[in-house]
Structures are given as structure tokens and as C-alpha cells.
Write a protein that holds these residues in place. Structure first.
Motif, PDB file in Angstrom:
ATOM      1  N   THR A  31       0.809  -1.215   0.000  1.00  0.00           N
ATOM      2  CA  THR A  31       0.000   0.000   0.000  1.00  0.00           C
ATOM      3  C   THR A  31       0.846   1.269   0.000  1.00  0.00           C
ATOM      4  OG1 THR A  31      -0.149  -0.091   2.407  1.00  0.00           O
ATOM      5  CG2 THR A  31      -1.946  -1.106   1.154  1.00  0.00           C
ATOM      6  N   GLN A  32       2.054   1.184   0.512  1.00  0.00           N
ATOM      7  CA  GLN A  32       2.877   2.379   0.640  1.00  0.00           C
ATOM      8  C   GLN A  32       3.943   2.508  -0.440  1.00  0.00           C
ATOM      9  OE1 GLN A  32       4.323   1.778   4.578  1.00  0.00           O
ATOM     10  NE2 GLN A  32       2.443   2.490   5.546  1.00  0.00           N
ATOM     11  N   ASP A  33       4.435   1.388  -0.932  1.00  0.00           N
ATOM     12  CA  ASP A  33       5.529   1.416  -1.901  1.00  0.00           C
ATOM     13  C   ASP A  33       5.370   0.260  -2.891  1.00  0.00           C
ATOM     14  OD1 ASP A  33       7.916   1.516  -3.290  1.00  0.00           O
ATOM     15  OD2 ASP A  33       9.155   1.811  -1.511  1.00  0.00           O
TER      16      ASP A  33
END
Length: 161
Positions: A120-122
Motif C-alpha cells: 500500500t505504501q511502496d
């Protein structure tokens, strides 16, 4: 409860791996064999305790994993330490450190969980973990596939399973 037992069996039999001590663990009565059996016992007990999901078991599970980690070359002990930390809401950095230790030893479930956590972040980092998983022996044999590994790690980290 049956789902938990199946997951526990999968983890202890299918993905458990074995610690490589650089000595012959097949010779009954040898010090190396005794150490190997104690390592296997610690890992089995820790996984059973974690599978029960009772907070009062966490201290013993942690102690067993810490002792097993001394002889573990597979990353399995570090992975389960990370699972315990996730369940205890430890800092993400501490969890990631343990997962990275396990991933450095190519423990498949650690790499799958790192991919999921990064997803979700990277997305680029998640793709890199996925590619790394796809190169593992277990992935090339088809068991567990990446989606199957994600099912296992989700059941381990999600509350109330």
C-alpha cells in the motif's frame, strides 16, 4: 479451531524447514542431534502457542523463539518473532527488522508478508519482494504459491482467526 490446526500443520510440516547446523543431525545420541531436536521442539511449541492466540502464552512463545533463533539458519524463528510483534502492536520498524532478518535467510512467508506490508505504501518495493519470492525454491515448485503464502500470513496476523 480446525482452520488453525490446518495452518499449524502446514507451517510446522510444509514450510518449517530445518536448521542446518553444519553437522550430522541423523546420528542418534550425538550432541548435534540433541541440539537439532531441541530446536525443532522449541519451534513446534512456539508455533502451537502462537496458534492458540492467548496473550498469556506470548511470554513463553517469545522465550522459545529467542532460544530457537540462536540455532536457526532458515529465518523461521525471526519470522514468528515478527508475527508475535505484529500481534502485540509493536512498532512497524521493529517488526520490519525481524521480517528482514527472516527474509535475508529466504524464509518464504517473511518475504510474502514484507511484500504485503509494502504494497500500500511502496508498490515498487512490493514488486521487488514479489519477484524475490518468485525466485525461491518453494515458489518454483508451486507450493506455496504467492497467493497461498499471503493467505497463510493473513491468517497469522489478523486478529481473531
Amino acid at each position: 479451531m480446525n482452520k488453525r490446526m490446518i495452518i499449524g500443520a502446514l507451517l510446522s510440516l510444509g514450510l518449517a524447514g530445518c536448521a542446518t547446523h553444519g553437522c550430522d543431525t541423523s546420528q542418534a545420541g550425538s550432541a548435534c542431534r540433541v541440539d537439532y531436536l531441541l530446536y525443532q521442539n522449541d519451534m513446534l511449541q512456539a508455533k502451537l502457542l502462537l496458534n492458540e492466540r492467548r496473550p498469556e502464552n506470548d511470554e513463553l512463545a517469545s522465550a522459545l523463539l529467542e532460544r530457537a533463533a540462536r540455532d536457526d539458519t532458515t529465518g523461521e524463528a525471526a519470522f514468528y518473532q515478527a508475527i508475535l510483534l505484529v500481534r502485540q502492536n509493536a512498532s512497524p520498524a521493529l517488526v520490519d527488522d525481524k521480517l528482514n532478518d527472516a527474509a535475508d535467510a529466504n524464509y518464504p512467508l517473511a518475504i510474502a508478508l514484507l511484500a504485503q506490508r509494502a504494497g500500500t505504501q511502496d508498490p515498487d518495493k512490493a514488486s521487488a519482494y514479489r519477484a524475490r519470492y518468485d525466485k525461491l525454491d518453494v515458489a518454483t515448485s508451486g507450493y506455496p504459491s504467492f497467493p497461498q503464502a499471503l493467505i497463510v500470513v493473513n491468517q497469522l496476523v489478523s486478529p481473531g482467526n
